[in-house]
Write an enzyme that holds these catalytic residues in place. Structure first.
Site, PDB file in Angstrom:
ATOM      1  N   TRP A 235      37.270  37.600  46.050  1.00 23.28           N
ATOM      2  CA  TRP A 235      36.018  37.963  45.393  1.00 23.28           C
ATOM      3  C   TRP A 235      34.802  37.423  46.106  1.00 23.28           C
ATOM      4  O   TRP A 235      33.789  38.114  46.245  1.00 23.28           O
ATOM      5  CB  TRP A 235      36.054  37.576  43.909  1.00 23.28           C
ATOM      6  CG  TRP A 235      36.977  38.520  43.198  1.00 23.28           C
ATOM      7  CD1 TRP A 235      38.204  38.232  42.674  1.00 23.28           C
ATOM      8  CD2 TRP A 235      36.793  39.936  43.044  1.00 23.28           C
ATOM      9  NE1 TRP A 235      38.783  39.371  42.190  1.00 23.28           N
ATOM     10  CE2 TRP A 235      37.953  40.428  42.399  1.00 23.28           C
ATOM     11  CE3 TRP A 235      35.783  40.825  43.377  1.00 23.28           C
ATOM     12  CZ2 TRP A 235      38.109  41.782  42.088  1.00 23.28           C
ATOM     13  CZ3 TRP A 235      35.934  42.177  43.063  1.00 23.28           C
ATOM     14  CH2 TRP A 235      37.099  42.635  42.418  1.00 23.28           C
TER      15      TRP A 235
ATOM     16  N   ASP B 184      29.506  33.017  40.858  1.00 23.37           N
ATOM     17  CA  ASP B 184      30.304  34.057  40.205  1.00 23.37           C
ATOM     18  C   ASP B 184      31.355  33.327  39.376  1.00 23.37           C
ATOM     19  O   ASP B 184      32.295  32.744  39.911  1.00 23.37           O
ATOM     20  CB  ASP B 184      30.968  34.951  41.262  1.00 23.37           C
ATOM     21  CG  ASP B 184      31.929  35.966  40.648  1.00 23.37           C
ATOM     22  OD1 ASP B 184      32.132  35.936  39.412  1.00 23.37           O
ATOM     23  OD2 ASP B 184      32.489  36.786  41.399  1.00 23.37           O
TER      24      ASP B 184
ATOM     25  N   LYS C 215      37.488  39.124  31.300  1.00 20.73           N
ATOM     26  CA  LYS C 215      38.546  38.109  31.318  1.00 20.73           C
ATOM     27  C   LYS C 215      38.463  37.256  30.054  1.00 20.73           C
ATOM     28  O   LYS C 215      39.383  37.220  29.252  1.00 20.73           O
ATOM     29  CB  LYS C 215      38.452  37.227  32.565  1.00 20.73           C
ATOM     30  CG  LYS C 215      38.882  37.962  33.840  1.00 20.73           C
ATOM     31  CD  LYS C 215      37.710  38.254  34.688  1.00 20.73           C
ATOM     32  CE  LYS C 215      37.955  38.905  36.014  1.00 20.73           C
ATOM     33  NZ  LYS C 215      39.087  39.682  36.315  1.00 20.73           N
TER      34      LYS C 215
HETATM   35  C1  LIG Z   1      35.851  36.424  40.309  1.00 18.50           C
HETATM   36  C2  LIG Z   1      35.587  37.884  40.211  1.00 18.50           C
HETATM   37  N1  LIG Z   1      34.409  38.362  40.635  1.00 18.50           N
HETATM   38  C3  LIG Z   1      34.125  39.660  40.568  1.00 18.50           C
HETATM   39  C4  LIG Z   1      35.021  40.569  40.048  1.00 18.50           C
HETATM   40  C5  LIG Z   1      34.648  42.026  39.985  1.00 18.50           C
HETATM   41  O1  LIG Z   1      34.444  42.401  38.683  1.00 18.50           O
HETATM   42  P1  LIG Z   1      34.193  43.929  38.275  1.00 18.50           P
HETATM   43  O2  LIG Z   1      35.469  44.659  38.497  1.00 18.50           O
HETATM   44  O3  LIG Z   1      33.800  43.812  36.850  1.00 18.50           O
HETATM   45  O4  LIG Z   1      33.099  44.438  39.109  1.00 18.50           O
HETATM   46  C6  LIG Z   1      36.254  40.123  39.578  1.00 18.50           C
HETATM   47  C7  LIG Z   1      37.226  41.071  39.017  1.00 18.50           C
HETATM   48  O5  LIG Z   1      38.365  40.810  38.752  1.00 18.50           O
HETATM   49  C8  LIG Z   1      36.540  38.747  39.670  1.00 18.50           C
HETATM   50  O6  LIG Z   1      37.717  38.267  39.248  1.00 18.50           O
END
Ligand SMILES: Cc1ncc(COP(=O)(O)O)c(C=O)c1O
Length: 359
Positions: free
Chosen positions: A101, A169, A193
């Protein structure tokens, strides 16, 4: 509800049964008014009340000071890691590349300006987060971005770093423990989550960033405009915000984030103990033990065949969503706030039983 199984999915993930029941009731009939909460104007008093309470509860659960705003956005955390550089990347920004991520966030920012990877653990398949003594931080950057819990790889930053403009994040550990949000420039997370349905994002923004915002093609991406309009530049995802409010009420009833942190440590400990006590049958994928995530527990079995059998047999015993992410393999048990201690006990018992039969 008669049949709820233990769902270890990484997100969208399990929500507390109580939250689902209350949300389902409000979808049908909000406070006995003869209409559901998703059927009325976002400018009406019913939804405004929901939004005000959600913002107030986010502030009190996280202890957010007046220096920061609470903002809701849409488009998932992925939208956010593009919107942040669109707003605040002027000269250059630092990124810690510790997993899938943060790597994606880094790549998104790279398209928009100059970014530096302060460290990366990609060469060891992100089996840890590079420790602070390996970071090559740049003086005077616009901000420093980290992902506090790498969902795919199962590690977290035990404590968040200090930086004048830290951007975090926090998607996969949001409200699973207290967070030092007042020390950050911007904290953001997708809801799917720990907080509610996918698509919805909660962001906490330090107000002194607003004068530094770049000119944007749409107010929808401006944190300042969103904050000034209580996140209602256009129609917000009203039902998702309602579910989030029910999650906040549930969190308060559980004793808040410090209480959640203890419960989550107990839950994670049950599974890590089963890994560590298996005489090497299960092997944790994270190479630095102190970084082991309390939300996403990742480990491998001796072979692909055994992993498949583990996943299939667990599903027959009402434990689903255990297959690891494709680049990591093995097992990933996501045990967000809504996963009860009993779910982790059941998994730990199953692991012991499976290992004793197969080793
Ligand atoms: C730590 C983290 N950041 C960003 C995201 C991306 O999220 P989204 O699919 O809502 O854009 C995720 C998705 O699992 C994640 O676990």
């Amino acid at each position: 509800m008669s049949h709820r199984i233990f769902n270890f999915s990484a997100g969208p993930a399990m929500l507390p049964t109580e939250v689902l029941e209350k949300s389902a009731a409000a979808l049908l009939d909000f406070q006995g008014k003869g209409f559901g909460i998703a059927e009325v104007s976002h400018r009406g008093k019913e939804f405004e009340g929901v939004l005000d309470e959600a913002i107030a509860k986010a502030r009190s659960l996280l202890g957010i000071a007046d220096t920061h705003d609470v903002v809701f956005l849409q488009g998932g955390a992925t939208a956010l890691f593009s919107i942040i550089p669109m707003n605040y990347l002027h000269t250059s920004a630092d990124y810690l590349v510790s997993g899938e991520w943060s790597k994606k966030a880094f790549a998104a920012a790279k398209d928009l300006g100059k970014v530096n990877a302060v460290a990366s653990s990609e060469s060891t398949n992100f089996d840890h987060s590079p420790p602070a003594n390996e970071w090559k931080l740049t003086d005077g950057v616009d901000y420093f971005h980290v992902c506090s819990n790498e969902t795919v790889h199962g590690h977290r930053l035990p404590t968040w770093p200090k930086h004048p403009n830290l951007v975090v994040d926090v998607s996969s550990e949001f409200m699973s423990r207290p967070h030092p949000v007042n020390e950050c420039a911007l904290v953001y997370g997708g809801a799917q989550k720990n907080l509610g349905p996918s698509g919805l994002v909660l962001a906490i923004v330090r107000k002194d960033l607003y004068p530094k915002q770049k000119k944007l093609p749409s107010k929808l991406w401006s944190f300042k405009d969103l904050a000034e309009n209580k996140s209602m530049i256009n129609t917000p995802p009203t039902f998702s915000i309602y579910i989030l409010l029910e999650v906040f009420r549930w969190l308060e009833a559980k004793g808040g984030l410090a209480a959640m942190e203890k419960i989550n440590a107990t839950k994670a400990g049950l599974i890590y103990d089963a890994v560590d006590g298996s005489n090497g049958f299960y092997k944790g994928t994270v190479s630095i033990k102190e970084q082991r995530s309390h939300m996403n527990v990742t480990y491998r079995l001796p072979s692909e065949e055994l992993t498949d059998e583990f996943v299939k047999t667990a599903a027959k015993q009402n434990m689903i969503g255990l297959k690891g992410y494709r680049t990591v393999g093995g097992i990933r048990a996501s045990i967000y706030n809504a996963m009860p201690v009993e779910g982790c006990k059941a998994l730990a018992e199953f692991m012991k039983d499976f290992a004793s039969k197969k080793s």
